[in-house]
Design an enzyme around this catalytic site. Structure first.
Site, PDB file in Angstrom:
ATOM      1  N   THR A  18       0.891  -1.222   0.194  1.00  0.00           N
ATOM      2  CA  THR A  18      -0.140   0.155   0.029  1.00  0.00           C
ATOM      3  C   THR A  18       0.716   1.229   0.034  1.00  0.00           C
ATOM      4  O   THR A  18       0.255   2.282  -0.677  1.00  0.00           O
ATOM      5  CB  THR A  18      -0.891  -0.100   1.259  1.00  0.00           C
ATOM      6  OG1 THR A  18      -1.754  -1.171   1.145  1.00  0.00           O
ATOM      7  CG2 THR A  18      -1.761   1.384   1.371  1.00  0.00           C
ATOM      8  N   SER A  81       1.737  -7.554  -1.233  1.00  0.00           N
ATOM      9  CA  SER A  81       2.431  -8.371  -0.394  1.00  0.00           C
ATOM     10  C   SER A  81       1.801  -9.784  -0.259  1.00  0.00           C
ATOM     11  O   SER A  81       2.423 -10.820   0.418  1.00  0.00           O
ATOM     12  CB  SER A  81       3.036  -7.911   0.977  1.00  0.00           C
ATOM     13  OG  SER A  81       1.813  -7.798   1.718  1.00  0.00           O
ATOM     14  N   SER A  82       0.421  -9.841  -0.507  1.00  0.00           N
ATOM     15  CA  SER A  82      -0.066 -11.226  -0.182  1.00  0.00           C
ATOM     16  C   SER A  82       0.580 -11.996  -1.400  1.00  0.00           C
ATOM     17  O   SER A  82       0.075 -13.401  -1.343  1.00  0.00           O
ATOM     18  CB  SER A  82      -1.697 -11.012  -0.265  1.00  0.00           C
ATOM     19  OG  SER A  82      -1.933 -10.278  -1.686  1.00  0.00           O
ATOM     20  N   THR A 112       1.708  -4.583   4.378  1.00  0.00           N
ATOM     21  CA  THR A 112       1.503  -4.932   5.677  1.00  0.00           C
ATOM     22  C   THR A 112       0.882  -6.360   5.753  1.00  0.00           C
ATOM     23  O   THR A 112       1.235  -7.131   6.663  1.00  0.00           O
ATOM     24  CB  THR A 112       0.572  -3.993   6.466  1.00  0.00           C
ATOM     25  OG1 THR A 112      -0.852  -4.057   5.734  1.00  0.00           O
ATOM     26  CG2 THR A 112       1.061  -2.532   6.352  1.00  0.00           C
TER      27      THR A 112
HETATM   28  N1  ASP Z   1      -2.601  -5.559   0.482  1.00  0.00           N
HETATM   29  C1  ASP Z   1      -1.216  -4.462   0.760  1.00  0.00           C
HETATM   30  C2  ASP Z   1      -0.241  -5.423   0.851  1.00  0.00           C
HETATM   31  O1  ASP Z   1       0.054  -6.240   1.918  1.00  0.00           O
HETATM   32  C3  ASP Z   1      -2.077  -4.095   2.184  1.00  0.00           C
HETATM   33  C4  ASP Z   1      -1.053  -3.161   2.891  1.00  0.00           C
HETATM   34  O2  ASP Z   1       0.177  -3.022   2.087  1.00  0.00           O
HETATM   35  O3  ASP Z   1      -1.272  -2.527   3.948  1.00  0.00           O
HETATM   36  O4  ASP Z   1       0.736  -5.500  -0.108  1.00  0.00           O
END
Ligand code: ASP
Length: 241
Positions: A18, A81-82, A112
């Site tokens: 994000t 990151s998923s 995150t």
């Molecule tokens: N979907 C995002 C990720 O983990 C969420 C984030 O960065 O807060 O890449």
């Protein structure tokens, strides 16, 4: 640069998430976010990540009255990151290995969702670490007005630049978010929206960054006089998850 103790400056490694994302469709208020590409963040003239930081100018950031060299490198294909995999962890550690002697510290920008996994894995993959590696990200993209990104990023950079700033050096893989520095292998994500999204339930924080950065010197690791070593062997089975 050949002596690791002489290196100065911080290398920021952008992996996606994000923090470096923009809406897929800017006209749609709830549009999904997509990470900026390597080309977007590698533009030297207009750095879409660093240009939002007030004290950043032409490859340097001013912290504690000192100008610190700041450079950015991106994964070939930044990810949400998923979608992380051992291949991504190997790419991150390769960047650290290739640049280890040229910087005093490293900041990894990560999504995150799997930040705790990456923090944990890196702390086991990287042996004999003698410099700070700090993982951070944000709940809102860096380009949004009320984002938490600049504070997270700049605090992480300040902790990574401890040698230049004459502060205690955190020679381990850690995770910084909101105002806390946590041991990388001891973190959990406990909120998908709270700006204080991570906790370390079984270990006191390594430090805090409020008005002042305070490092808990009783807890941080001593570092190593041996050469950096990256453990790269993965079981082929671990590539599927
Ligand atoms: N979907 C995002 C990720 O983990 C969420 C984030 O960065 O807060 O890449």
């Amino acid at each position: 640069m050949s002596n690791q103790n002489e290196a100065s400056g911080v290398l920021v490694i952008y992996t996606g998430g994000t923090i470096g994302s923009i809406p897929k469709n800017t006209k749609e208020p709830n549009s999904p976010l997509i990470p900026l590409s390597k080309e977007d963040v590698s533009n030297k003239k207009e750095n879409r990540l660093f240009d939002l930081i007030q004290s950043y100018e032409k490859g340097n950031i001013v912290l504690g009255g000192q100008s610190i060299r700041l450079e950015l490198i991106s994964l070939e294909k930044p990810i949400d990151s998923s979608n992380v995999s051992p291949t991504v962890w190997l790419e991150i550690t390769k960047i650290i290995e290739d640049n280890y002697l040229d910087y005093e510290g490293f900041v990894i920008l990560n999504g995150t969702d799997t930040m705790t996994y990456t923090a944990s894995v890196l702390s086991f993959m990287i042996e004999n670490l003698n410099k700070p590696i700090i993982i951070t990200g944000s709940q809102k993209p860096i380009g949004e007005t009320r984002s938490d990104a600049v504070q997270n990023l700049v605090s992480a950079i300040e902790i990574a630049a401890a040698k230049s700033l004459n502060k205690p050096i955190v020679r381990e893989v850690s995770l910084f978010f909101r105002n806390k520095l946590l041991r990388g292998s001891r973190t959990i994500k406990y909120s998908a929206s709270n700006y204080e999204a991570f906790q370390s339930p079984n270990l006191q924080e390594l430090g805090t960054a409020d008005e002042y950065v305070v490092i808990n010197e009783n807890i941080i690791r001593a570092g190593s006089s041996q050469s950096l070593r990256i453990l790269k062997g993965y079981s082929p089975k671990s590539h599927v998850f």
